[in-house]
Design a protein around this motif. Structure first.
Motif, PDB file in Angstrom:
ATOM      1  N   GLN A 446      11.203  60.659  89.330  1.00  0.00           N
ATOM      2  CA  GLN A 446      11.915  61.211  88.188  1.00  0.00           C
ATOM      3  C   GLN A 446      13.393  61.433  88.504  1.00  0.00           C
ATOM      4  O   GLN A 446      14.268  61.164  87.671  1.00  0.00           O
ATOM      5  CB  GLN A 446      11.270  62.536  87.768  1.00  0.00           C
ATOM      6  N   ALA A 447      13.679  61.905  89.713  1.00  0.00           N
ATOM      7  CA  ALA A 447      15.082  62.101  90.103  1.00  0.00           C
ATOM      8  C   ALA A 447      15.808  60.773  90.213  1.00  0.00           C
ATOM      9  O   ALA A 447      16.974  60.661  89.824  1.00  0.00           O
ATOM     10  CB  ALA A 447      15.145  62.841  91.438  1.00  0.00           C
ATOM     11  N   ARG A 448      15.131  59.755  90.715  1.00  0.00           N
ATOM     12  CA  ARG A 448      15.757  58.434  90.827  1.00  0.00           C
ATOM     13  C   ARG A 448      16.034  57.840  89.455  1.00  0.00           C
ATOM     14  O   ARG A 448      17.043  57.156  89.247  1.00  0.00           O
ATOM     15  CB  ARG A 448      14.844  57.508  91.621  1.00  0.00           C
ATOM     16  N   ALA A 449      15.148  58.111  88.486  1.00  0.00           N
ATOM     17  CA  ALA A 449      15.353  57.572  87.142  1.00  0.00           C
ATOM     18  C   ALA A 449      16.549  58.215  86.454  1.00  0.00           C
ATOM     19  O   ALA A 449      17.200  57.592  85.609  1.00  0.00           O
ATOM     20  CB  ALA A 449      14.093  57.766  86.295  1.00  0.00           C
ATOM     21  N   LYS A 450      16.865  59.468  86.801  1.00  0.00           N
ATOM     22  CA  LYS A 450      17.975  60.168  86.166  1.00  0.00           C
ATOM     23  C   LYS A 450      19.312  59.883  86.828  1.00  0.00           C
ATOM     24  O   LYS A 450      20.361  60.134  86.226  1.00  0.00           O
ATOM     25  CB  LYS A 450      17.710  61.673  86.185  1.00  0.00           C
ATOM     26  N   LEU A 451      19.294  59.382  88.059  1.00  0.00           N
ATOM     27  CA  LEU A 451      20.549  59.110  88.742  1.00  0.00           C
ATOM     28  C   LEU A 451      21.212  57.864  88.170  1.00  0.00           C
ATOM     29  O   LEU A 451      20.532  56.893  87.810  1.00  0.00           O
ATOM     30  CB  LEU A 451      20.309  58.909  90.242  1.00  0.00           C
ATOM     31  N   PRO A 452      22.534  57.842  88.085  1.00  0.00           N
ATOM     32  CA  PRO A 452      23.216  56.615  87.636  1.00  0.00           C
ATOM     33  C   PRO A 452      23.087  55.532  88.686  1.00  0.00           C
ATOM     34  O   PRO A 452      23.247  55.784  89.891  1.00  0.00           O
ATOM     35  CB  PRO A 452      24.676  57.060  87.460  1.00  0.00           C
ATOM     36  N   LYS A 453      22.797  54.338  88.224  1.00  0.00           N
ATOM     37  CA  LYS A 453      22.595  53.244  89.173  1.00  0.00           C
ATOM     38  C   LYS A 453      23.908  52.718  89.723  1.00  0.00           C
ATOM     39  O   LYS A 453      24.015  52.324  90.870  1.00  0.00           O
ATOM     40  CB  LYS A 453      21.816  52.113  88.488  1.00  0.00           C
ATOM     41  N   LYS A 454      24.932  52.715  88.903  1.00  0.00           N
ATOM     42  CA  LYS A 454      26.231  52.197  89.333  1.00  0.00           C
ATOM     43  C   LYS A 454      27.099  53.354  89.817  1.00  0.00           C
ATOM     44  O   LYS A 454      27.366  54.293  89.075  1.00  0.00           O
ATOM     45  CB  LYS A 454      26.921  51.457  88.184  1.00  0.00           C
ATOM     46  N   ARG A 455      27.505  53.290  91.052  1.00  0.00           N
ATOM     47  CA  ARG A 455      28.369  54.302  91.642  1.00  0.00           C
ATOM     48  C   ARG A 455      29.771  53.736  91.828  1.00  0.00           C
ATOM     49  O   ARG A 455      29.985  52.521  91.888  1.00  0.00           O
ATOM     50  CB  ARG A 455      27.812  54.738  93.001  1.00  0.00           C
ATOM     51  N   ARG A 456      30.742  54.656  91.926  1.00  0.00           N
ATOM     52  CA  ARG A 456      32.113  54.226  92.160  1.00  0.00           C
ATOM     53  C   ARG A 456      32.252  53.715  93.579  1.00  0.00           C
ATOM     54  O   ARG A 456      31.815  54.353  94.535  1.00  0.00           O
ATOM     55  CB  ARG A 456      33.069  55.395  91.928  1.00  0.00           C
ATOM     56  N   ARG A 457      32.874  52.587  93.725  1.00  0.00           N
ATOM     57  CA  ARG A 457      33.007  51.963  95.039  1.00  0.00           C
ATOM     58  C   ARG A 457      34.099  52.647  95.836  1.00  0.00           C
ATOM     59  O   ARG A 457      35.205  52.863  95.346  1.00  0.00           O
ATOM     60  CB  ARG A 457      33.318  50.478  94.890  1.00  0.00           C
ATOM     61  N   VAL A 458      33.772  52.994  97.082  1.00  0.00           N
ATOM     62  CA  VAL A 458      34.720  53.625  97.991  1.00  0.00           C
ATOM     63  C   VAL A 458      35.192  52.584  98.984  1.00  0.00           C
ATOM     64  O   VAL A 458      34.386  51.904  99.635  1.00  0.00           O
ATOM     65  CB  VAL A 458      34.075  54.819  98.730  1.00  0.00           C
ATOM     66  N   LEU A 459      36.513  52.439  99.119  1.00  0.00           N
ATOM     67  CA  LEU A 459      37.076  51.451 100.027  1.00  0.00           C
ATOM     68  C   LEU A 459      36.834  51.855 101.468  1.00  0.00           C
ATOM     69  O   LEU A 459      36.856  53.033 101.820  1.00  0.00           O
ATOM     70  CB  LEU A 459      38.576  51.296  99.784  1.00  0.00           C
ATOM     71  N   GLN A 460      36.599  50.854 102.291  1.00  0.00           N
ATOM     72  CA  GLN A 460      36.451  51.087 103.718  1.00  0.00           C
ATOM     73  C   GLN A 460      37.818  51.179 104.380  1.00  0.00           C
ATOM     74  O   GLN A 460      38.850  50.847 103.786  1.00  0.00           O
ATOM     75  CB  GLN A 460      35.620  49.966 104.352  1.00  0.00           C
ATOM     76  N   ALA A 461      37.803  51.604 105.647  1.00  0.00           N
ATOM     77  CA  ALA A 461      39.068  51.809 106.361  1.00  0.00           C
ATOM     78  C   ALA A 461      39.823  50.497 106.556  1.00  0.00           C
ATOM     79  O   ALA A 461      41.045  50.434 106.405  1.00  0.00           O
ATOM     80  CB  ALA A 461      38.800  52.468 107.715  1.00  0.00           C
ATOM     81  N   HIS A 462      39.089  49.426 106.868  1.00  0.00           N
ATOM     82  CA  HIS A 462      39.758  48.150 107.081  1.00  0.00           C
ATOM     83  C   HIS A 462      40.291  47.560 105.775  1.00  0.00           C
ATOM     84  O   HIS A 462      41.129  46.652 105.804  1.00  0.00           O
ATOM     85  CB  HIS A 462      38.807  47.152 107.752  1.00  0.00           C
TER      86      HIS A 462
END
Length: 513
Positions: A446-462
């Motif tokens: 149920q918690a997984r169904a409520k979470l947004p599937k698309k998250r904001r992409r965080v840039l890596q250090a490189h």
């Protein structure tokens, strides 16, 4: 007097030397903006770690502030530094388990050194990760997958990234989603509803055709002629009789089963043709059930057309029982059934342990009640053998109690009471574990169904460094016209971290000199 003066002088000199040594061996660590102070010999307690190899030559050492800077989590580092001081690694409850593992890996420490008092709390995230991985494999209702995920599922990553997708590669995932993913579109929901309707119709047909009200008897009519001699006259007596050897279901049930199995066959062929992996599809339990059930129906129809005998009818009844297995296909359309089946899989160890103890108790109490009933004179003894006692023991332990076999002696009644109590305790023990597994799976799903599937992409250090370098080069082009003295000269009120004149002032004065 002079000796006391010398003694005080030596003590002062020792204190001064100790203070100087204390300052020399003190190490300042700035972790996430929070400064920690310790001694170098404390960091040497755990060799082959990042903190045991600190030298002023490192890039993160600031000679002005005389400190080492690490852009890491400060809360976790306090526990790590305490591990160097006391030799005991405790788990902070205000951070997530994977974050704690990442920090330990960065500092070069082993996660298995966590103290026993914190081990259960620390390893709880691993159970959560395993549960989420299981839920992910169940393919429950969720958002439609992206084109990239579909390409990875069918093994077409190269064609997707190069843009060489053929018409077949575009059509195959769509058809597969219609028959395998009921939540993907409204057309898939319609097909899913049809499939559920045919499954229920086939099951109802299997149940109702065994009811006598829906069966047609096969009546055999026979005639007999008997000659009776009465006083020299012959009389002929004709007798007509009927016999009902067997009954058969109404013919309409056959047509219902035929229509349902035609749908199941078409569905099976389409799913096998458009599946992502044919080998995985063939090995799937639902596919095996579908193949066996459909094959059993057509084989039953063939036998019914060829042979109509009593022995063959028994075989046909046995083959008809296989169609009930089609009810397991409902798990494909209802996520709750998937979670329930996965609960039994997760509780398999506890269930096997339950079966072992039940079998052990059945054998023990069957032997006890057999000898208990023989201990006294008992004319109505029903426990004539231990195998009969096994049946009584099973019924008593499961708290069913048919009452077909009961002990008559006082010792046998005592054994029966102990058997009933043992059954209640044995069956009740694994129930909380099964309930906990189901609650865990259901709550996480149920918690997984409520979470947004698309998250904001965080840039890596490189990925960030080239952008910063580009900004610096862009600003450098506009500064070429300025002189070197003007470029290096800071503002008049600029001071360094210690409050004194800046290093730029010193370098500029040297250049002017």
């Amino acid at each position: 007097m002079r000796a006391s003066i010398y003694r005080r002088a030596r003590e002062n000199s020792n204190e001064t030397s100790l203070s100087w040594m204390d300052t020399e061996h003190r190490v300042i660590l700035n972790v996430g903006g929070i400064r920690h102070e310790t001694y170098s010999h404390v960091l040497k307690k755990i060799p082959a770690t990042r903190l045991s190899r600190l030298t002023p030559n490192l890039a993160n050492y600031d000679p002005v502030l005389n400190e080492y800077f690490f852009d890491r989590h400060p809360g976790v580092f306090s526990m790590i530094l305490n591990y160097y001081r006391t030799g005991k690694l405790h788990y902070p409850t205000n951070v997530c388990g994977p974050l704690f593992e990442e920090e330990l890996e960065f500092w070069g420490l082993d996660a298995n050194q966590v103290e026993p008092c914190c081990w259960m709390t620390y390893t709880q995230h691993r159970d959560t990760q395993d549960t989420l991985a299981v839920i992910e494999s169940l393919d429950l209702d969720g958002d439609p997958p992206t084109q990239e995920e579909i390409a990875k599922k069918f093994g077409w990553e190269d064609d997707y990234y190069t843009g060489n997708m053929s018409q077949w590669q575009r059509l195959k995932p769509r058809v597969w989603a219609l028959f395998d993913e009921p939540w993907s579109s409204k057309y898939a929901r319609v097909i899913s509803s049809l499939s559920v309707a045919f499954i229920l119709a086939s099951t109802c047909s299997f149940i109702l055709k065994t009811d006598p009200s829906f069966q047609i008897p096969d009546i055999d009519v026979f005639y007999s002629l008997r000659v009776v001699d009465e006083g020299g006259f012959k009389n002929y007596h004709k007798t007509i009789g009927t016999d009902k050897p067997v009954t058969s279901p109404h013919p309409n049930f056959f047509y219902v089963d035929l229509i349902c199995n035609i749908w199941f066959t078409i569905e099976l062929l389409i799913r096998s043709l458009f599946c992502p992996s044919f080998h995985k599809f063939v090995r799937s339990p639902l596919t095996i059930i579908d193949v066996i059930s459909t094959g059993a129906f057509f084989f039953e129809s063939l036998l019914h057309a060829i042979l109509i005998q009593t022995g063959s009818l028994v075989t046909l009844d046995f083959l008809s029982m296989i169609c009930v297995l089609r009810l397991f296909k409902l798990t494909q359309h209802f996520s709750g059934l998937k979670i329930l089946i996965q609960t039994f899989k997760a509780s398999a160890q506890e269930l096997f342990l339950l079966v072992f103890f039940v079998i052990l108790a059945i054998v023990i109490f069957a032997a006890l009640v057999y000898y208990a009933e023989r201990s006294q004179l008992n004319k109505d003894n029903q426990f004539t053998s231990i195998p009969l006692g096994l049946w009584w023991s099973l019924v008593t332990i499961s708290t069913v109690g048919f009452g077909d076999m009961v002990p008559k002696t006082y010792l046998g009644m005592l054994v029966g009471s102990l058997c009933a109590l043992m059954g209640v305790l044995t069956i009740a023990l694994p129930v909380p574990v099964i309930v906990s597994n189901f609650s865990n799976l259901y709550s996480h799903s149920q918690a997984r169904a409520k979470l947004p599937k698309k998250r904001r992409r965080v840039l890596q250090a490189h990925e960030v460094k080239p952008a910063l370098l580009g900004v610096k080069q862009h600003h450098g082009k506009h500064r070429k016209k300025s002189s070197s003295a003007t470029f290096n000269q800071p503002p008049a009120n600029f001071k360094n971290a210690n409050g004194g004149p800046s290093m730029h002032d010193n370098s500029a004065s040297k250049l002017m000199a």
